[in-house]
Design a protein around this motif. Sequence first.
Motif, PDB file in Angstrom:
ATOM      1  N   ASN A  64       0.814  -1.222   0.000  1.00 55.17           N
ATOM      2  CA  ASN A  64       0.000   0.000   0.000  1.00 55.17           C
ATOM      3  C   ASN A  64       0.847   1.272   0.000  1.00 55.17           C
ATOM      4  N   GLY A  65       1.929   1.267  -0.769  1.00 54.48           N
ATOM      5  CA  GLY A  65       2.734   2.470  -0.944  1.00 54.48           C
ATOM      6  C   GLY A  65       3.700   2.786   0.181  1.00 54.48           C
ATOM      7  N   GLU A  66       3.901   1.849   1.111  1.00 56.68           N
ATOM      8  CA  GLU A  66       4.841   2.066   2.210  1.00 56.68           C
ATOM      9  C   GLU A  66       5.513   0.745   2.576  1.00 56.68           C
ATOM     10  N   LEU A  67       6.519   0.831   3.443  1.00 53.14           N
ATOM     11  CA  LEU A  67       7.172  -0.369   3.960  1.00 53.14           C
ATOM     12  C   LEU A  67       6.506  -0.754   5.274  1.00 53.14           C
ATOM     13  N   VAL A  68       6.168  -2.027   5.398  1.00 51.58           N
ATOM     14  CA  VAL A  68       5.503  -2.544   6.587  1.00 51.58           C
ATOM     15  C   VAL A  68       6.399  -3.630   7.196  1.00 51.58           C
ATOM     16  N   LEU A  69       6.539  -3.599   8.494  1.00 47.66           N
ATOM     17  CA  LEU A  69       7.385  -4.546   9.203  1.00 47.66           C
ATOM     18  C   LEU A  69       7.021  -5.985   8.871  1.00 47.66           C
ATOM     19  N   GLN A  82       7.638   5.280   5.598  1.00 51.02           N
ATOM     20  CA  GLN A  82       7.297   5.902   4.323  1.00 51.02           C
ATOM     21  C   GLN A  82       8.457   5.753   3.341  1.00 51.02           C
ATOM     22  N   ILE A  83       8.120   5.581   2.086  1.00 43.41           N
ATOM     23  CA  ILE A  83       9.135   5.516   1.035  1.00 43.41           C
ATOM     24  C   ILE A  83       9.882   6.858   1.027  1.00 43.41           C
ATOM     25  N   GLY A  84      11.209   6.770   1.035  1.00 45.40           N
ATOM     26  CA  GLY A  84      12.045   7.973   1.050  1.00 45.40           C
ATOM     27  C   GLY A  84      12.451   8.431   2.433  1.00 45.40           C
ATOM     28  N   LYS A  85      11.891   7.816   3.481  1.00 42.38           N
ATOM     29  CA  LYS A  85      12.203   8.209   4.856  1.00 42.38           C
ATOM     30  C   LYS A  85      13.152   7.209   5.494  1.00 42.38           C
ATOM     31  N   GLY A  86      14.140   7.708   6.217  1.00 45.32           N
ATOM     32  CA  GLY A  86      15.095   6.841   6.892  1.00 45.32           C
ATOM     33  C   GLY A  86      15.934   6.054   5.896  1.00 45.32           C
ATOM     34  N   VAL A  87      16.741   5.157   6.419  1.00 45.03           N
ATOM     35  CA  VAL A  87      17.628   4.360   5.572  1.00 45.03           C
ATOM     36  C   VAL A  87      16.807   3.363   4.747  1.00 45.03           C
ATOM     37  N   CYS A  88      15.836   2.714   5.375  1.00 42.98           N
ATOM     38  CA  CYS A  88      15.003   1.743   4.654  1.00 42.98           C
ATOM     39  C   CYS A  88      14.195   2.414   3.547  1.00 42.98           C
ATOM     40  N   GLY A  89      13.555   3.521   3.869  1.00 41.02           N
ATOM     41  CA  GLY A  89      12.754   4.230   2.875  1.00 41.02           C
ATOM     42  C   GLY A  89      13.590   4.778   1.730  1.00 41.02           C
ATOM     43  N   LEU A 130       9.492  -3.251  -6.625  1.00 40.35           N
ATOM     44  CA  LEU A 130       9.923  -3.283  -5.230  1.00 40.35           C
ATOM     45  C   LEU A 130       9.058  -4.263  -4.451  1.00 40.35           C
ATOM     46  N   VAL A 131       9.710  -5.179  -3.743  1.00 41.65           N
ATOM     47  CA  VAL A 131       9.019  -6.143  -2.890  1.00 41.65           C
ATOM     48  C   VAL A 131       9.165  -5.728  -1.432  1.00 41.65           C
ATOM     49  N   GLY A 132      10.332  -5.195  -1.087  1.00 40.79           N
ATOM     50  CA  GLY A 132      10.621  -4.785   0.277  1.00 40.79           C
ATOM     51  C   GLY A 132      12.101  -4.509   0.427  1.00 40.79           C
ATOM     52  N   VAL A 133      12.570  -4.572   1.669  1.00 37.51           N
ATOM     53  CA  VAL A 133      13.990  -4.371   1.948  1.00 37.51           C
ATOM     54  C   VAL A 133      14.447  -5.343   3.030  1.00 37.51           C
ATOM     55  N   LEU A 134      15.721  -5.684   2.949  1.00 35.68           N
ATOM     56  CA  LEU A 134      16.406  -6.403   4.020  1.00 35.68           C
ATOM     57  C   LEU A 134      17.156  -5.348   4.810  1.00 35.68           C
ATOM     58  N   ASP A 135      16.931  -5.298   6.112  1.00 34.27           N
ATOM     59  CA  ASP A 135      17.515  -4.282   6.983  1.00 34.27           C
ATOM     60  C   ASP A 135      18.326  -4.968   8.078  1.00 34.27           C
ATOM     61  N   ILE A 136      19.575  -4.538   8.245  1.00 35.38           N
ATOM     62  CA  ILE A 136      20.430  -5.085   9.305  1.00 35.38           C
ATOM     63  C   ILE A 136      21.094  -3.920  10.026  1.00 35.38           C
ATOM     64  N   ASP A 137      20.975  -3.911  11.348  1.00 36.00           N
ATOM     65  CA  ASP A 137      21.560  -2.862  12.190  1.00 36.00           C
ATOM     66  C   ASP A 137      22.669  -3.440  13.047  1.00 36.00           C
ATOM     67  N   SER A 138      23.601  -2.564  13.424  1.00 38.16           N
ATOM     68  CA  SER A 138      24.707  -2.971  14.294  1.00 38.16           C
ATOM     69  C   SER A 138      24.950  -1.919  15.366  1.00 38.16           C
ATOM     70  N   TRP A 165       7.067 -14.129  -4.561  1.00 37.49           N
ATOM     71  CA  TRP A 165       6.710 -12.866  -3.937  1.00 37.49           C
ATOM     72  C   TRP A 165       5.263 -12.464  -4.217  1.00 37.49           C
ATOM     73  N   SER A 166       4.635 -13.058  -5.220  1.00 40.53           N
ATOM     74  CA  SER A 166       3.243 -12.686  -5.526  1.00 40.53           C
ATOM     75  C   SER A 166       2.315 -13.016  -4.367  1.00 40.53           C
ATOM     76  N   LYS A 167       2.725 -13.941  -3.507  1.00 43.20           N
ATOM     77  CA  LYS A 167       1.897 -14.283  -2.336  1.00 43.20           C
ATOM     78  C   LYS A 167       2.117 -13.303  -1.189  1.00 43.20           C
ATOM     79  N   VAL A 168       3.162 -12.484  -1.293  1.00 44.82           N
ATOM     80  CA  VAL A 168       3.506 -11.544  -0.222  1.00 44.82           C
ATOM     81  C   VAL A 168       2.869 -10.191  -0.484  1.00 44.82           C
ATOM     82  N   ILE A 169       2.958  -9.727  -1.714  1.00 44.92           N
ATOM     83  CA  ILE A 169       2.511  -8.367  -2.030  1.00 44.92           C
ATOM     84  C   ILE A 169       1.189  -8.352  -2.763  1.00 44.92           C
TER      85      ILE A 169
END
Length: 169
Positions: A64-69, A82-89, A130-138, A165-169
Amino acid sequence: MRGVQQIKKIQTDDKKKFYNYLNLKLTGLICEESDWLANLSNASALLWLLLEDINWAGFYLYKNGELVLGPFQGKPACTHIQIGKGVCGTAAKELKTQVVEDVNKFEGHIACDSASKSEIVIPIVKNEKLVGVLDIDSPILNRFDKEDALYLEKFVDTLNKYMDWSKVI
């Protein structure tokens, strides 16, 4: 019922050897499993188990136009980005891997865990979507470099090879 393969930490300073092992284990976990939730859960658990000096590893999925956990390992996290916000966006907007040596110097960084000092985010793109992102913090400054980016992009390629991925999005 499928059994889980034996996964052991390996001690090596050779990133190529380490990441080849990581991707081999990922392939073993997901190659015969069709459930996307199980696969992303195991992928985040594998990263959590094998990567040194991290405090969060997981996925945000584009909906729906954003990244969801999505599935993750670590402390509770931001639910919507939101897309464009933070490192993930930013990774999602630019469709480009983001390697951040010091998150405090990244304008607009979203601090879900104040212990995080560096971050890497790899966009997940399948069929130019775009399907999503892989995010890793340290909790360590400068934890990630271009070599980590290269091999974690291959980790995402492995996901793309086996995931529907069609079952995810």
